[in-house]
Scaffold this motif. Structure first.
Motif, PDB file in Angstrom:
ATOM      1  N   ALA A   8       5.940   7.078  -5.979  1.00 60.32           N
ATOM      2  CA  ALA A   8       5.658   8.187  -5.662  1.00 60.32           C
ATOM      3  C   ALA A   8       5.515   9.023  -6.847  1.00 60.32           C
ATOM      4  N   VAL A   9       6.106   8.784  -7.882  1.00 58.80           N
ATOM      5  CA  VAL A   9       5.788   9.516  -9.214  1.00 58.80           C
ATOM      6  C   VAL A   9       4.268   9.205  -9.651  1.00 58.80           C
ATOM      7  N   THR A  10       4.029   7.977  -9.756  1.00 64.57           N
ATOM      8  CA  THR A  10       2.750   7.524 -10.001  1.00 64.57           C
ATOM      9  C   THR A  10       1.742   8.184  -9.375  1.00 64.57           C
ATOM     10  N   CYS A  63     -13.857  11.107  -8.527  1.00 55.90           N
ATOM     11  CA  CYS A  63     -12.519  10.928  -8.791  1.00 55.90           C
ATOM     12  C   CYS A  63     -12.054   9.820  -7.761  1.00 55.90           C
ATOM     13  N   ALA A  64     -12.512   9.676  -6.530  1.00 60.53           N
ATOM     14  CA  ALA A  64     -11.990   8.554  -5.797  1.00 60.53           C
ATOM     15  C   ALA A  64     -12.502   7.159  -6.573  1.00 60.53           C
ATOM     16  N   ALA A  65     -13.952   7.013  -7.117  1.00 62.49           N
ATOM     17  CA  ALA A  65     -14.130   6.049  -7.871  1.00 62.49           C
ATOM     18  C   ALA A  65     -13.330   5.703  -9.004  1.00 62.49           C
ATOM     19  N   ALA A  66     -12.818   6.697  -9.668  1.00 61.31           N
ATOM     20  CA  ALA A  66     -12.142   6.386 -10.851  1.00 61.31           C
ATOM     21  C   ALA A  66     -10.714   5.701 -10.158  1.00 61.31           C
ATOM     22  N   ALA A  67     -10.266   6.292  -9.217  1.00 58.50           N
ATOM     23  CA  ALA A  67      -8.904   5.662  -8.645  1.00 58.50           C
ATOM     24  C   ALA A  67      -8.934   4.332  -8.231  1.00 58.50           C
ATOM     25  N   TRP A  68     -10.231   4.044  -7.623  1.00 59.22           N
ATOM     26  CA  TRP A  68     -10.528   2.625  -7.276  1.00 59.22           C
ATOM     27  C   TRP A  68     -10.737   1.783  -8.384  1.00 59.22           C
ATOM     28  N   ALA A  69     -11.129   2.156  -9.373  1.00 60.05           N
ATOM     29  CA  ALA A  69     -11.065   1.327 -10.728  1.00 60.05           C
ATOM     30  C   ALA A  69      -9.738   1.129 -11.237  1.00 60.05           C
ATOM     31  N   LEU A  70      -8.832   2.139 -11.195  1.00 61.93           N
ATOM     32  CA  LEU A  70      -7.540   2.194 -11.625  1.00 61.93           C
ATOM     33  C   LEU A  70      -6.702   0.907 -10.782  1.00 61.93           C
ATOM     34  N   ALA A  71      -7.010   1.287  -9.463  1.00 58.05           N
ATOM     35  CA  ALA A  71      -6.175   0.334  -8.398  1.00 58.05           C
ATOM     36  C   ALA A  71      -6.418  -1.029  -8.727  1.00 58.05           C
ATOM     37  N   LEU A  72      -7.767  -1.303  -9.150  1.00 54.49           N
ATOM     38  CA  LEU A  72      -8.158  -2.619  -9.272  1.00 54.49           C
ATOM     39  C   LEU A  72      -7.296  -3.212 -10.538  1.00 54.49           C
ATOM     40  N   ALA A  73      -7.311  -2.542 -11.553  1.00 56.27           N
ATOM     41  CA  ALA A  73      -6.729  -2.721 -12.742  1.00 56.27           C
ATOM     42  C   ALA A  73      -5.184  -3.061 -12.756  1.00 56.27           C
ATOM     43  N   ALA A  74      -4.689  -2.229 -11.439  1.00 53.58           N
ATOM     44  CA  ALA A  74      -3.313  -2.188 -11.431  1.00 53.58           C
ATOM     45  C   ALA A  74      -2.973  -3.538 -10.315  1.00 53.58           C
ATOM     46  N   ARG A  79     -11.103  -7.183  -2.544  1.00 56.07           N
ATOM     47  CA  ARG A  79     -11.890  -7.279  -1.079  1.00 56.07           C
ATOM     48  C   ARG A  79     -11.640  -5.863  -0.518  1.00 56.07           C
ATOM     49  N   SER A  80     -10.403  -5.445  -0.748  1.00 56.06           N
ATOM     50  CA  SER A  80      -9.892  -3.933  -0.256  1.00 56.06           C
ATOM     51  C   SER A  80     -10.687  -2.806  -0.742  1.00 56.06           C
ATOM     52  N   VAL A  81     -10.686  -3.189  -2.140  1.00 56.96           N
ATOM     53  CA  VAL A  81     -11.319  -1.852  -2.900  1.00 56.96           C
ATOM     54  C   VAL A  81     -12.705  -1.810  -2.723  1.00 56.96           C
ATOM     55  N   PHE A  82     -13.438  -3.055  -2.955  1.00 55.53           N
ATOM     56  CA  PHE A  82     -14.887  -3.084  -2.607  1.00 55.53           C
ATOM     57  C   PHE A  82     -15.330  -2.847  -1.250  1.00 55.53           C
ATOM     58  N   ALA A 184       3.025   5.342  -0.712  1.00 60.71           N
ATOM     59  CA  ALA A 184       4.283   5.499  -1.398  1.00 60.71           C
ATOM     60  C   ALA A 184       5.397   4.882  -0.724  1.00 60.71           C
ATOM     61  N   LEU A 185       5.339   4.733   0.994  1.00 61.20           N
ATOM     62  CA  LEU A 185       6.217   3.917   1.699  1.00 61.20           C
ATOM     63  C   LEU A 185       5.980   2.648   2.015  1.00 61.20           C
ATOM     64  N   GLY A 186       5.033   2.140   1.082  1.00 58.46           N
ATOM     65  CA  GLY A 186       4.787   0.591   1.228  1.00 58.46           C
ATOM     66  C   GLY A 186       3.401   0.280   1.746  1.00 58.46           C
ATOM     67  N   GLY A 187       2.471   1.262   1.999  1.00 58.62           N
ATOM     68  CA  GLY A 187       1.164   0.925   2.591  1.00 58.62           C
ATOM     69  C   GLY A 187       0.168   0.276   1.646  1.00 58.62           C
ATOM     70  N   GLY A 188       0.645   0.119   0.543  1.00 58.30           N
ATOM     71  CA  GLY A 188      -0.351  -0.324  -0.627  1.00 58.30           C
ATOM     72  C   GLY A 188      -0.867   0.286  -1.466  1.00 58.30           C
ATOM     73  N   LEU A 189      -1.730  -0.446  -2.441  1.00 57.87           N
ATOM     74  CA  LEU A 189      -2.098   0.370  -3.402  1.00 57.87           C
ATOM     75  C   LEU A 189      -3.395   1.231  -3.120  1.00 57.87           C
ATOM     76  N   VAL A 190      -4.313   0.497  -2.369  1.00 55.17           N
ATOM     77  CA  VAL A 190      -5.699   1.174  -1.753  1.00 55.17           C
ATOM     78  C   VAL A 190      -5.392   2.616  -1.190  1.00 55.17           C
ATOM     79  N   ALA A 191      -4.632   2.422  -0.135  1.00 56.74           N
ATOM     80  CA  ALA A 191      -4.283   3.598   0.735  1.00 56.74           C
ATOM     81  C   ALA A 191      -3.698   4.666  -0.118  1.00 56.74           C
ATOM     82  N   GLY A 192      -2.499   4.484  -0.931  1.00 55.39           N
ATOM     83  CA  GLY A 192      -1.760   5.493  -1.684  1.00 55.39           C
ATOM     84  C   GLY A 192      -2.656   5.897  -2.817  1.00 55.39           C
TER      85      GLY A 192
END
Length: 362
Positions: A8-10, A63-74, A79-82, A184-192
Protein backbone atom coordinates in the motif's frame (compact mmCIF):
# COMPACT_ATOMS: atom_id res chain seq x y z
CA UNK A 1 6.77 -6.02 -2.70
CA UNK A 2 6.35 -7.51 0.76
CA UNK A 3 3.15 -7.69 2.76
CA UNK A 4 -0.01 -5.64 2.32
CA UNK A 5 1.07 -2.50 4.29
CA UNK A 6 4.30 -2.28 2.31
CA UNK A 7 2.41 -2.77 -0.96
CA UNK A 8 0.00 0.00 0.00
CA UNK A 9 2.81 2.43 0.85
CA UNK A 10 4.55 1.68 -2.45
CA UNK A 11 1.33 2.31 -4.38
CA UNK A 12 0.70 5.60 -2.56
CA UNK A 13 4.17 6.86 -3.49
CA UNK A 14 3.67 5.69 -7.06
CA UNK A 15 0.35 7.53 -7.29
CA UNK A 16 1.86 10.71 -5.84
CA UNK A 17 4.74 10.60 -8.31
CA UNK A 18 2.35 10.02 -11.20
CA UNK A 19 0.19 12.96 -10.09
CA UNK A 20 3.18 15.32 -10.03
CA UNK A 21 4.53 14.06 -13.35
CA UNK A 22 1.12 14.26 -15.00
CA UNK A 23 0.53 17.82 -13.79
CA UNK A 24 3.81 18.92 -15.40
CA UNK A 25 3.31 16.88 -18.57
CA UNK A 26 -0.24 18.12 -19.16
CA UNK A 27 0.99 21.69 -18.95
CA UNK A 28 3.65 20.94 -21.55
CA UNK A 29 1.16 19.15 -23.83
CA UNK A 30 -1.24 22.10 -23.55
CA UNK A 31 1.43 24.56 -24.65
CA UNK A 32 2.42 22.31 -27.55
CA UNK A 33 -1.21 21.90 -28.64
CA UNK A 34 -1.67 25.67 -28.64
CA UNK A 35 1.40 26.14 -30.82
CA UNK A 36 0.35 23.39 -33.24
CA UNK A 37 -3.30 24.40 -33.36
CA UNK A 38 -4.58 21.10 -31.97
CA UNK A 39 -7.80 22.59 -30.64
CA UNK A 40 -11.31 21.36 -29.92
CA UNK A 41 -13.43 23.96 -31.73
CA UNK A 42 -16.99 24.26 -30.36
CA UNK A 43 -19.97 23.24 -32.50
CA UNK A 44 -23.69 22.89 -31.90
CA UNK A 45 -23.17 19.64 -29.95
CA UNK A 46 -20.33 20.91 -27.76
CA UNK A 47 -20.57 21.60 -24.04
CA UNK A 48 -17.84 24.28 -24.22
CA UNK A 49 -17.88 27.69 -25.88
CA UNK A 50 -14.22 28.51 -26.62
CA UNK A 51 -11.56 26.63 -28.62
CA UNK A 52 -9.62 24.49 -26.13
CA UNK A 53 -6.37 22.50 -26.56
CA UNK A 54 -6.81 18.73 -26.55
CA UNK A 55 -4.48 15.79 -26.11
CA UNK A 56 -3.80 16.24 -22.40
CA UNK A 57 -4.51 12.55 -21.93
CA UNK A 58 -1.06 11.83 -23.38
CA UNK A 59 0.28 12.47 -19.88
CA UNK A 60 -1.79 9.59 -18.51
CA UNK A 61 -0.45 7.28 -21.22
CA UNK A 62 3.16 8.18 -20.43
CA UNK A 63 2.64 7.70 -16.68
CA UNK A 64 1.05 4.29 -17.23
CA UNK A 65 3.90 3.25 -19.55
CA UNK A 66 6.44 4.27 -16.91
CA UNK A 67 4.55 2.24 -14.30
CA UNK A 68 4.59 -0.82 -16.57
CA UNK A 69 8.35 -0.50 -17.00
CA UNK A 70 8.78 -0.27 -13.23
CA UNK A 71 6.48 -3.25 -12.71
CA UNK A 72 8.62 -5.31 -15.08
CA UNK A 73 11.73 -4.34 -13.13
CA UNK A 74 9.95 -5.31 -9.90
CA UNK A 75 9.20 -8.79 -11.19
CA UNK A 76 5.77 -8.55 -12.83
CA UNK A 77 5.08 -11.30 -15.39
CA UNK A 78 6.19 -9.98 -18.81
CA UNK A 79 3.21 -11.59 -20.57
CA UNK A 80 0.80 -9.68 -18.33
CA UNK A 81 2.64 -6.36 -18.73
CA UNK A 82 3.05 -6.59 -22.50
CA UNK A 83 -0.35 -8.23 -23.02
CA UNK A 84 -1.98 -5.25 -21.32
CA UNK A 85 0.42 -2.47 -22.25
CA UNK A 86 1.11 -2.95 -25.95
CA UNK A 87 -2.55 -3.13 -27.09
CA UNK A 88 -3.42 -0.21 -24.80
CA UNK A 89 -0.60 1.87 -26.29
CA UNK A 90 -1.83 1.01 -29.78
CA UNK A 91 -5.30 2.32 -28.86
CA UNK A 92 -3.70 5.47 -27.40
CA UNK A 93 -1.70 6.02 -30.60
CA UNK A 94 -4.87 5.69 -32.65
CA UNK A 95 -6.63 8.19 -30.39
CA UNK A 96 -3.73 10.61 -30.64
CA UNK A 97 -3.81 10.45 -34.43
CA UNK A 98 -7.56 11.05 -34.34
CA UNK A 99 -7.04 14.11 -32.12
CA UNK A 100 -4.73 15.64 -34.71
CA UNK A 101 -6.69 14.61 -37.81
CA UNK A 102 -10.08 12.87 -37.48
CA UNK A 103 -10.08 9.25 -38.64
CA UNK A 104 -12.92 7.15 -39.99
CA UNK A 105 -15.10 5.22 -37.55
CA UNK A 106 -14.39 1.97 -39.39
CA UNK A 107 -10.63 2.31 -38.96
CA UNK A 108 -10.94 3.17 -35.28
CA UNK A 109 -13.20 0.19 -34.64
CA UNK A 110 -10.93 -2.18 -36.55
CA UNK A 111 -7.89 -1.17 -34.50
CA UNK A 112 -9.85 -1.43 -31.26
CA UNK A 113 -11.09 -4.92 -32.13
CA UNK A 114 -7.56 -6.03 -33.04
CA UNK A 115 -6.17 -4.58 -29.80
CA UNK A 116 -8.89 -6.26 -27.75
CA UNK A 117 -8.23 -9.60 -29.48
CA UNK A 118 -4.52 -9.26 -28.74
CA UNK A 119 -5.20 -8.54 -25.07
CA UNK A 120 -7.58 -11.49 -24.76
CA UNK A 121 -5.05 -13.79 -26.46
CA UNK A 122 -2.17 -12.64 -24.25
CA UNK A 123 -3.99 -12.33 -20.91
CA UNK A 124 -6.52 -15.13 -21.34
CA UNK A 125 -10.24 -15.27 -21.97
CA UNK A 126 -12.76 -15.44 -19.17
CA UNK A 127 -13.63 -19.05 -18.39
CA UNK A 128 -16.38 -18.17 -15.90
CA UNK A 129 -18.03 -15.12 -14.36
CA UNK A 130 -19.46 -15.09 -10.84
CA UNK A 131 -22.91 -13.49 -10.66
CA UNK A 132 -24.95 -12.68 -7.53
CA UNK A 133 -27.20 -15.57 -6.62
CA UNK A 134 -25.91 -17.78 -9.44
CA UNK A 135 -22.33 -18.45 -8.48
CA UNK A 136 -19.67 -19.03 -11.11
CA UNK A 137 -21.32 -19.24 -14.53
CA UNK A 138 -19.12 -21.11 -17.07
CA UNK A 139 -18.62 -19.26 -20.35
CA UNK A 140 -16.94 -22.01 -22.32
CA UNK A 141 -16.00 -21.09 -25.86
CA UNK A 142 -17.88 -17.78 -25.56
CA UNK A 143 -15.46 -16.50 -22.91
CA UNK A 144 -13.12 -14.88 -25.41
CA UNK A 145 -15.96 -13.20 -27.31
CA UNK A 146 -17.55 -11.85 -24.13
CA UNK A 147 -14.22 -10.51 -22.89
CA UNK A 148 -13.45 -8.91 -26.26
CA UNK A 149 -16.86 -7.22 -26.43
CA UNK A 150 -16.36 -5.90 -22.91
CA UNK A 151 -13.00 -4.36 -23.82
CA UNK A 152 -14.20 -2.77 -27.08
CA UNK A 153 -17.42 -1.63 -25.44
CA UNK A 154 -15.80 0.15 -22.50
CA UNK A 155 -13.20 1.71 -24.80
CA UNK A 156 -15.99 3.45 -26.68
CA UNK A 157 -18.20 4.17 -23.67
CA UNK A 158 -15.36 5.97 -21.92
CA UNK A 159 -14.74 8.01 -25.05
CA UNK A 160 -18.44 8.93 -25.30
CA UNK A 161 -18.57 9.94 -21.64
CA UNK A 162 -15.67 12.37 -21.96
CA UNK A 163 -17.91 15.28 -22.89
CA UNK A 164 -17.75 17.78 -20.03
CA UNK A 165 -14.99 19.19 -17.87
CA UNK A 166 -13.66 16.86 -15.21
CA UNK A 167 -15.98 13.89 -15.63
CA UNK A 168 -13.60 11.43 -17.32
CA UNK A 169 -10.63 12.45 -15.20
CA UNK A 170 -12.53 12.07 -11.94
CA UNK A 171 -13.84 8.64 -12.95
CA UNK A 172 -10.25 7.65 -13.73
CA UNK A 173 -9.14 8.73 -10.25
CA UNK A 174 -11.86 6.53 -8.74
CA UNK A 175 -11.28 3.49 -10.96
CA UNK A 176 -7.52 3.80 -10.64
CA UNK A 177 -7.77 3.87 -6.85
CA UNK A 178 -10.01 0.79 -6.96
CA UNK A 179 -7.51 -1.17 -9.06
CA UNK A 180 -4.69 -0.01 -6.80
CA UNK A 181 -6.68 -1.41 -3.87
CA UNK A 182 -7.06 -4.70 -5.74
CA UNK A 183 -3.28 -4.84 -6.09
CA UNK A 184 -2.66 -3.86 -2.47
CA UNK A 185 -4.95 -6.68 -1.33
CA UNK A 186 -2.99 -9.27 -3.29
CA UNK A 187 -4.28 -8.84 -6.83
CA UNK A 188 -0.82 -8.59 -8.35
CA UNK A 189 1.76 -6.04 -9.44
CA UNK A 190 0.15 -5.25 -12.78
CA UNK A 191 -3.29 -4.38 -11.39
CA UNK A 192 -1.92 -2.42 -8.44
CA UNK A 193 0.75 -0.45 -10.23
CA UNK A 194 -1.40 0.30 -13.25
CA UNK A 195 -4.25 1.50 -11.04
CA UNK A 196 -2.02 3.67 -8.86
CA UNK A 197 -0.28 5.25 -11.84
CA UNK A 198 -3.47 5.96 -13.77
CA UNK A 199 -5.37 7.22 -10.73
CA UNK A 200 -2.52 9.52 -9.72
CA UNK A 201 -1.97 10.73 -13.28
CA UNK A 202 -5.69 11.48 -13.62
CA UNK A 203 -5.52 13.58 -10.45
CA UNK A 204 -2.67 15.64 -11.90
CA UNK A 205 -4.62 16.01 -15.14
CA UNK A 206 -7.72 17.23 -13.26
CA UNK A 207 -5.83 20.30 -12.05
CA UNK A 208 -5.88 21.48 -15.68
CA UNK A 209 -9.23 19.95 -16.68
CA UNK A 210 -11.56 20.90 -13.80
CA UNK A 211 -14.16 23.39 -14.95
CA UNK A 212 -13.45 25.69 -16.62
CA UNK A 213 -11.05 23.34 -18.40
CA UNK A 214 -7.80 24.68 -19.86
CA UNK A 215 -7.12 21.46 -21.76
CA UNK A 216 -9.15 18.42 -22.82
CA UNK A 217 -8.16 14.78 -22.51
CA UNK A 218 -8.75 13.93 -26.15
CA UNK A 219 -9.18 10.45 -27.59
CA UNK A 220 -5.56 9.67 -26.76
CA UNK A 221 -6.59 9.65 -23.11
CA UNK A 222 -10.25 8.64 -23.04
CA UNK A 223 -9.93 5.60 -25.34
CA UNK A 224 -6.76 4.55 -23.53
CA UNK A 225 -8.43 4.75 -20.13
CA UNK A 226 -11.47 2.80 -21.24
CA UNK A 227 -9.37 0.08 -22.87
CA UNK A 228 -7.00 -0.26 -19.92
CA UNK A 229 -9.68 -0.34 -17.21
CA UNK A 230 -11.50 -3.00 -19.24
CA UNK A 231 -8.42 -5.12 -19.98
CA UNK A 232 -7.35 -5.11 -16.34
CA UNK A 233 -10.29 -7.45 -15.72
CA UNK A 234 -8.42 -10.04 -17.80
CA UNK A 235 -5.35 -9.92 -15.54
CA UNK A 236 -6.14 -12.64 -13.00
CA UNK A 237 -8.29 -15.73 -12.79
CA UNK A 238 -10.80 -14.74 -10.09
CA UNK A 239 -14.27 -15.14 -11.66
CA UNK A 240 -15.54 -12.31 -9.42
CA UNK A 241 -13.18 -9.84 -11.07
CA UNK A 242 -15.27 -9.04 -14.20
CA UNK A 243 -18.23 -7.83 -12.11
CA UNK A 244 -15.89 -5.86 -9.86
CA UNK A 245 -14.36 -4.20 -12.93
CA UNK A 246 -17.87 -3.28 -14.08
CA UNK A 247 -18.64 -1.77 -10.66
CA UNK A 248 -15.48 0.37 -10.78
CA UNK A 249 -16.91 2.25 -13.80
CA UNK A 250 -20.62 1.54 -13.32
CA UNK A 251 -21.97 5.14 -13.68
CA UNK A 252 -20.24 5.42 -17.07
CA UNK A 253 -21.39 1.99 -18.23
CA UNK A 254 -24.99 2.59 -17.17
CA UNK A 255 -25.18 6.03 -18.81
CA UNK A 256 -23.59 4.75 -22.01
CA UNK A 257 -25.69 1.59 -22.17
CA UNK A 258 -28.97 3.30 -21.32
CA UNK A 259 -28.37 6.01 -23.90
CA UNK A 260 -27.51 3.48 -26.61
CA UNK A 261 -30.65 1.41 -25.97
CA UNK A 262 -32.81 4.55 -25.77
CA UNK A 263 -31.53 5.79 -29.13
CA UNK A 264 -31.99 2.39 -30.74
CA UNK A 265 -35.61 2.22 -29.55
CA UNK A 266 -36.22 5.67 -31.01
CA UNK A 267 -34.81 4.63 -34.38
CA UNK A 268 -31.92 7.10 -34.21
CA UNK A 269 -28.58 6.66 -35.93
CA UNK A 270 -26.42 5.50 -33.02
CA UNK A 271 -23.24 6.40 -34.93
CA UNK A 272 -24.23 10.06 -35.29
CA UNK A 273 -22.99 12.62 -32.76
CA UNK A 274 -25.54 13.67 -30.16
CA UNK A 275 -26.08 15.26 -26.75
CA UNK A 276 -28.50 12.78 -25.20
CA UNK A 277 -26.33 11.10 -22.56
CA UNK A 278 -27.72 11.58 -19.08
CA UNK A 279 -24.74 13.69 -18.04
CA UNK A 280 -25.21 15.92 -21.09
CA UNK A 281 -28.91 16.32 -20.38
CA UNK A 282 -28.09 17.32 -16.81
CA UNK A 283 -25.78 20.06 -18.09
CA UNK A 284 -28.33 21.24 -20.66
CA UNK A 285 -31.06 21.49 -18.00
CA UNK A 286 -28.95 23.77 -15.82
CA UNK A 287 -26.53 21.73 -13.73
CA UNK A 288 -22.96 22.97 -14.15
CA UNK A 289 -19.97 20.95 -15.29
CA UNK A 290 -18.55 20.83 -11.78
CA UNK A 291 -21.76 19.61 -10.18
CA UNK A 292 -22.35 16.89 -12.77
CA UNK A 293 -18.74 15.69 -12.72
CA UNK A 294 -18.82 15.62 -8.92
CA UNK A 295 -22.08 13.66 -8.95
CA UNK A 296 -20.66 11.02 -11.29
CA UNK A 297 -17.43 10.94 -9.28
CA UNK A 298 -19.33 10.38 -6.03
CA UNK A 299 -21.47 7.65 -7.59
CA UNK A 300 -18.33 6.09 -9.03
CA UNK A 301 -16.67 6.06 -5.60
CA UNK A 302 -19.67 4.32 -4.04
CA UNK A 303 -19.82 1.82 -6.90
CA UNK A 304 -16.09 1.15 -6.66
CA UNK A 305 -16.39 0.53 -2.93
CA UNK A 306 -19.21 -1.93 -3.64
CA UNK A 307 -17.02 -3.64 -6.23
CA UNK A 308 -14.21 -4.08 -3.72
CA UNK A 309 -16.71 -5.35 -1.16
CA UNK A 310 -18.01 -7.81 -3.77
CA UNK A 311 -14.52 -9.26 -4.04
CA UNK A 312 -14.77 -9.80 -0.30
CA UNK A 313 -18.16 -11.51 -0.57
CA UNK A 314 -20.62 -8.61 -0.02
CA UNK A 315 -23.30 -9.57 -2.54
CA UNK A 316 -26.21 -7.40 -1.44
CA UNK A 317 -24.15 -4.22 -1.31
CA UNK A 318 -23.21 -4.69 -4.96
CA UNK A 319 -26.85 -5.29 -5.93
CA UNK A 320 -28.04 -2.26 -3.95
CA UNK A 321 -25.48 0.10 -5.44
CA UNK A 322 -26.06 -1.29 -8.92
CA UNK A 323 -29.74 -0.36 -8.67
CA UNK A 324 -29.11 2.85 -6.73
CA UNK A 325 -26.92 4.57 -9.32
CA UNK A 326 -29.66 4.70 -12.01
CA UNK A 327 -32.20 5.87 -9.43
CA UNK A 328 -29.97 8.76 -8.34
CA UNK A 329 -29.21 9.80 -11.92
CA UNK A 330 -32.87 9.80 -12.94
CA UNK A 331 -33.81 11.70 -9.77
CA UNK A 332 -31.12 14.30 -10.50
CA UNK A 333 -32.37 14.72 -14.05
CA UNK A 334 -35.96 15.12 -12.87
CA UNK A 335 -34.91 17.67 -10.25
CA UNK A 336 -33.06 19.84 -12.77
CA UNK A 337 -35.57 19.55 -15.64
CA UNK A 338 -37.58 22.73 -16.33
CA UNK A 339 -41.32 22.65 -15.58
CA UNK A 340 -43.46 21.32 -18.41
CA UNK A 341 -45.55 23.99 -20.20
CA UNK A 342 -49.33 23.79 -19.70
CA UNK A 343 -51.30 21.84 -22.28
CA UNK A 344 -53.36 24.27 -24.45
CA UNK A 345 -57.04 24.20 -23.59
CA UNK A 346 -56.53 22.21 -20.37
CA UNK A 347 -57.24 24.62 -17.53
CA UNK A 348 -57.22 23.24 -14.00
CA UNK A 349 -57.89 25.04 -10.76
CA UNK A 350 -54.94 24.77 -8.32
CA UNK A 351 -57.46 24.70 -5.46
CA UNK A 352 -59.09 21.54 -6.84
CA UNK A 353 -55.99 19.65 -7.97
CA UNK A 354 -52.65 19.48 -6.12
CA UNK A 355 -49.48 20.37 -7.98
CA UNK A 356 -47.64 17.51 -9.57
CA UNK A 357 -43.98 16.72 -9.07
CA UNK A 358 -41.45 19.14 -10.61
CA UNK A 359 -39.70 18.32 -13.84
CA UNK A 360 -40.49 16.11 -16.75
CA UNK A 361 -40.17 12.44 -17.45
CA UNK A 362 -36.73 10.97 -17.99
Amino acid sequence: MGDSPERAVTLVFLAAGAAAASWALVGAVRRLALRRGVLDVPNERSSHTTPTPRGGGLALVLCAAAAWALALAAGAPPRSVFGLGLPALAVAALGGADDVRPLGAGLRLAVQVAAAAAAVWALGAWTAVTLPGLGAVPLGAAGGLVAGLWVVGLTNVYNFMDGIDGIAGLQAVVAGAAWAAVGALGGGLVAGWTGAAMGGAALGFLVHNWAPARVFMGDVGSAFLGFTFAALALVGSDPRLPLAALAFVWPFVFDGGFTLVRRLLRGENVFAAHRSHLYQRLVVTGAGHRAVAALYGALGAVSAAAGLAWLGGAVWLLIGVGAGVPIVLFAALRATAPPQPPVPGASHSPQLEPAGPPGGAV
